[in-house]
Design a protein around this motif. Structure first.
Motif, PDB file in Angstrom:
ATOM      1  N   TYR A 454       0.835  -1.209   0.000  1.00  0.00           N
ATOM      2  CA  TYR A 454       0.000   0.000   0.000  1.00  0.00           C
ATOM      3  C   TYR A 454       0.870   1.259   0.000  1.00  0.00           C
ATOM      4  O   TYR A 454       0.597   2.215  -0.748  1.00  0.00           O
ATOM      5  CB  TYR A 454      -0.910  -0.016   1.220  1.00  0.00           C
ATOM      6  N   ILE A 455       1.940   1.255   0.822  1.00  0.00           N
ATOM      7  CA  ILE A 455       2.846   2.410   0.848  1.00  0.00           C
ATOM      8  C   ILE A 455       3.501   2.599  -0.505  1.00  0.00           C
ATOM      9  O   ILE A 455       3.629   3.734  -1.012  1.00  0.00           O
ATOM     10  CB  ILE A 455       3.904   2.223   1.949  1.00  0.00           C
ATOM     11  N   HIS A 456       3.904   1.491  -1.130  1.00  0.00           N
ATOM     12  CA  HIS A 456       4.545   1.584  -2.449  1.00  0.00           C
ATOM     13  C   HIS A 456       3.596   2.159  -3.495  1.00  0.00           C
ATOM     14  O   HIS A 456       3.997   2.973  -4.341  1.00  0.00           O
ATOM     15  CB  HIS A 456       5.025   0.199  -2.873  1.00  0.00           C
ATOM     16  N   SER A 457       2.314   1.754  -3.439  1.00  0.00           N
ATOM     17  CA  SER A 457       1.344   2.282  -4.407  1.00  0.00           C
ATOM     18  C   SER A 457       1.053   3.756  -4.162  1.00  0.00           C
ATOM     19  O   SER A 457       0.850   4.517  -5.109  1.00  0.00           O
ATOM     20  CB  SER A 457       0.042   1.473  -4.338  1.00  0.00           C
ATOM     21  N   CYS A 466      16.374   4.628  -4.552  1.00  0.00           N
ATOM     22  CA  CYS A 466      16.832   3.811  -3.429  1.00  0.00           C
ATOM     23  C   CYS A 466      15.653   3.342  -2.572  1.00  0.00           C
ATOM     24  O   CYS A 466      15.569   2.169  -2.212  1.00  0.00           O
ATOM     25  CB  CYS A 466      17.814   4.617  -2.581  1.00  0.00           C
ATOM     26  N   ALA A 467      14.743   4.265  -2.264  1.00  0.00           N
ATOM     27  CA  ALA A 467      13.571   3.897  -1.458  1.00  0.00           C
ATOM     28  C   ALA A 467      12.707   2.885  -2.195  1.00  0.00           C
ATOM     29  O   ALA A 467      12.177   1.942  -1.584  1.00  0.00           O
ATOM     30  CB  ALA A 467      12.759   5.148  -1.118  1.00  0.00           C
ATOM     31  N   ARG A 468      12.557   3.078  -3.510  1.00  0.00           N
ATOM     32  CA  ARG A 468      11.762   2.132  -4.297  1.00  0.00           C
ATOM     33  C   ARG A 468      12.396   0.744  -4.282  1.00  0.00           C
ATOM     34  O   ARG A 468      11.698  -0.274  -4.144  1.00  0.00           O
ATOM     35  CB  ARG A 468      11.622   2.641  -5.726  1.00  0.00           C
ATOM     36  N   CYS A 469      13.711   0.690  -4.385  1.00  0.00           N
ATOM     37  CA  CYS A 469      14.411  -0.597  -4.371  1.00  0.00           C
ATOM     38  C   CYS A 469      14.263  -1.283  -3.010  1.00  0.00           C
ATOM     39  O   CYS A 469      14.032  -2.490  -2.939  1.00  0.00           O
ATOM     40  CB  CYS A 469      15.885  -0.381  -4.711  1.00  0.00           C
TER      41      CYS A 469
END
Length: 656
Positions: A454-457, A466-469
């Motif tokens: 949910y946080i990623h979406s 970096c945060a996405r990885c």
């Protein structure tokens, strides 16, 4: 490890006792909490507001209402007005997930389109159903200057009441298409989405028929597995080869045929649809070609191990012959899940309409919960995951108990009349706590993964690389952990069904057994799972091929990309539900077999429980490993009966 385990020897089907009672009590308390949430929402009037509906002033349709302080038009008698009507039903608020329109209680829904205010006035005079605001009389519809604000947006679409929920819903799907356009942001051309949705609606009969076809094919495959398991592997392999080649060839043939067809014969309105179908055929043909090549390479690598799977499938086929009710196990599980999901959704809808009446900025009424009770939906979401996993775990324990009963009964004539019902009885009497604990562990892993997803979406396009990885890595690690725990849980349930131990002890014992038989786990499970995957591919390819032929030659020529995707997804889901039971039986048989070979050596007093075919399977596995030259010596040592260890352990026990 062998000496330690032998101090508490496995005693199949003996000494039944209740396991993990504290976890059962915790699960019961949690379910009571779920019931409290449902009861609270019903007691606060949410059930009546959900089922009967309410207008923008807090009045429940179909009954007398009490006056709400400070809110105009509240406290009205709507006994004869039983339906909720929206002045602008297509005005959707996606943020708050509701219709952003004034709602009124009316006596009847307009079954035909009303194009002018005169039609609205005539409808009110004939049917006694006023579609404009309560402050405006029907005689003033065509003369009042406020009619454009207080009356519905013209033209008023034809609508019909939703069964059981008393809302007037537009019959035309144009509103739903617009709603989907707002949700699916990656579609740049809205006309494409309109054509996709129209294709689904036009082909709904074909979609339903193909879904039923996938169900029939899955049932037929289960019957084939039961009676011709010896040749099933070769039949599935040949059919998958022919199906993949045939499907790929048909796709390229249809693409070439439509590409050669003259565009002058196509009317301008259908030209865009023809181009979309041609593009879709090219994508499908390329994807099918790549898939076929990869499938051939995998089968080429595993061709020498296919023979090892035949014996195990043969024994699993015998299990289904003796336990025919196993075939219907997915139906009961799906039915239980469906009942729970319906209850969960209804309670969620109740929560959405519960609370105290609050006047918003527009002067209309909304119902909101204040205080700690506003966080009840978090508890409700955890209940969705835990109870769903609990139901699935009950299925695993039921199947494991039935297969264990079959395996460890030397004389198959002494099997219970219905081993499935006997397994359900043992589950309810002894092992509900174990199932509750195992499902709770899966819930603890699944909830953080869902939160991270949910946080990623929500941060999509805003976070740095970096945060996405890091987010994706955490999600992937939690997913892998969940899959490993699912596999370990299933084997722990099997160990519990054999020896009636608690969850942690069963999980430890099952883990030790699996580690000791790592080579066989890799060889047998990999090949078996791959063959069952081929069965799923066969059902999906057969259903998809039938869908291509039917959708391509139907009279109403529409875009059939989305219908075909829906059919293939449903076919895979159905095939997975049925064949997962077979996969579960194979895994349970393997653990029983490993335990049998560890604690028995065939000597008097320690006879094997296994079928003769499994003994042949052991010899064939050893020969195949030696011929392949991969771990032959290690596998031979692994397959050797542990007589020496057991003798040492017996001496240890005597000394103790």
């Amino acid at each position: 490890v062998g000496c330690c385990l032998s101090k508490r020897e496995w005693k199949p089907l003996e000494d039944r006792s209740c396991t993990d009672i504290p976890w059962l009590l915790l699960f019961i308390l949690f379910c009571i909490g779920m019931g409290f949430i449902c009861g609270f929402s019903i007691a606060t009037g949410a059930a009546a507001r959900l089922v009967s509906g309410y207008d923008s002033y807090g009045n429940i349709c179909g009954q007398k209402n009490a006056k709400l302080e400070g809110i105009p038009n509240s406290g009205m008698d709507h006994t004869k007005r039983k339906y909720v009507f929206f002045l602008d039903p297509c005005n959707l608020d996606l943020v708050n997930r509701k219709i952003k329109s004034v709602a009124l209680c009316v006596a009847a829904c307009p079954r035909q389109e009303l194009k002018t205010l005169s039609d609205v006035q005539k409808f009110a005079e004939i049917n006694g159903s006023a579609l404009c605001s309560y402050n405006l009389k029907p005689s003033e519809y065509t003369t009042s200057s406020k009619s454009s604000v207080l009356c519905p947006k013209l033209p008023v679409p034809a609508s019909a009441p939703i069964p059981f929920f008393h809302r007037c819903a537009p019959v035309n799907i144009s509103c739903y298409a617009k709603f989907a356009e707002a949700l699916i942001t990656f579609v740049s051309d809205n006309s494409v989405l309109h054509r996709l949705i129209s294709g689904v609606m036009t082909s709904k009969e074909i979609i339903l028929g193909l879904c039923l076809l996938s169900l029939v094919l899955s049932m037929i495959l289960m019957v084939i597995i039961r009676y011709i398991s010896r040749v099933l592997v070769w039949i599935v392999t040949i059919l998958v080869i022919l199906g993949s080649l045939g499907g790929t060839g048909v796709l390229w043939w249809l693409y070439a045929k439509q590409r050669r067809s003259p565009k002058e014969t196509i009317i301008p309105e259908q030209l865009q649809i023809a181009e979309d179908n041609l593009r879709a055929l090219l994508i499908y043909a390329i994807s099918a070609t790549v898939f076929t090549v990869i499938l051939f390479l995998i089968m080429l690598v595993m061709r020498k191990r296919v023979a090892l799977t035949i014996a195990l499938f043969h024994v699993a086929g015998k299990v289904f012959i003796h336990l025919p009710l196993l075939v219907f196990q997915p139906f009961w599980t799906f039915f239980a899940l469906l009942l729970f999901w319906v209850y969960w959704i209804m309670t969620l809808l109740f929560l959405g309409t519960t609370g105290s009446a609050v006047q918003n900025e527009q002067g209309f009424v909304e119902f909101k919960i204040s205080g700690p009770l506003q966080y009840m939906w978090w508890y409700h979401v955890v209940g969705l995951i835990w109870i769903s996993e609990f139901i699935l775990a009950c299925q695993q324990m039921t199947v494991a108990g039935a297969v264990v009963t079959y395996y460890f009964t030397r004389d198959k004539r002494n099997l219970p009349f219905t081993p499935i019902l006997a397994s359900v009885n043992r589950l309810i009497r002894y092992h509900l706590g174990t199932v509750a604990k195992g499902s709770f562990i899966i819930t603890l892993v699944k909830i953080p993964r869902m939160i991270l997803m949910y946080i990623h979406s929500q941060l999509k396009g805003k976070e740095n690389a970096c945060a996405r990885c890091v987010l994706k890595s955490c999600i992937c690690c939690l997913w892998c952990l969940e899959k490993c725990l699912n596999y370990l849980n299933q084997n722990a349930y099997t160990a519990t069904a054999i020896n009636s131990t608690n969850f942690c002890t069963s999980a430890k014992d099952a883990f030790v057994i699996l580690v000791e038989n790592a080579l066989r786990v890799a060889a047998i499970n990999t090949v078996g799972d791959f063959m069952l995957f081929l069965g799923k591919v066969l059902i999906v390819c057969s259903t998809g091929l039938a869908g291509i032929m039917l959708l391509n030659y139907q009279q109403d020529y529409t875009v059939w990309v989305l219908p075909l995707i829906i059919v293939c997804l449903f076919a895979f889901l159905v095939a997975h539900c049925f064949l997962s039971i077979y996969e579960m039986v194979v895994d349970v048989l393997f653990l029983c077999f490993a335990i049998d070979t560890k604690y028995n050596d065939g000597s008097p007093g320690r006879e094997f429980y296994m079928d003769k075919v499994l003994m042949e399977f052991v010899e064939n596995s050893r020969k195949a490993m030696k011929e392949a030259g991969k771990g032959g010596a290690a596998d031979a040592r692994e397959l050797k009966p542990m007589v020496v260890i057991l003798e040492k352990c017996t001496k240890c026990d005597e000394e103790v």
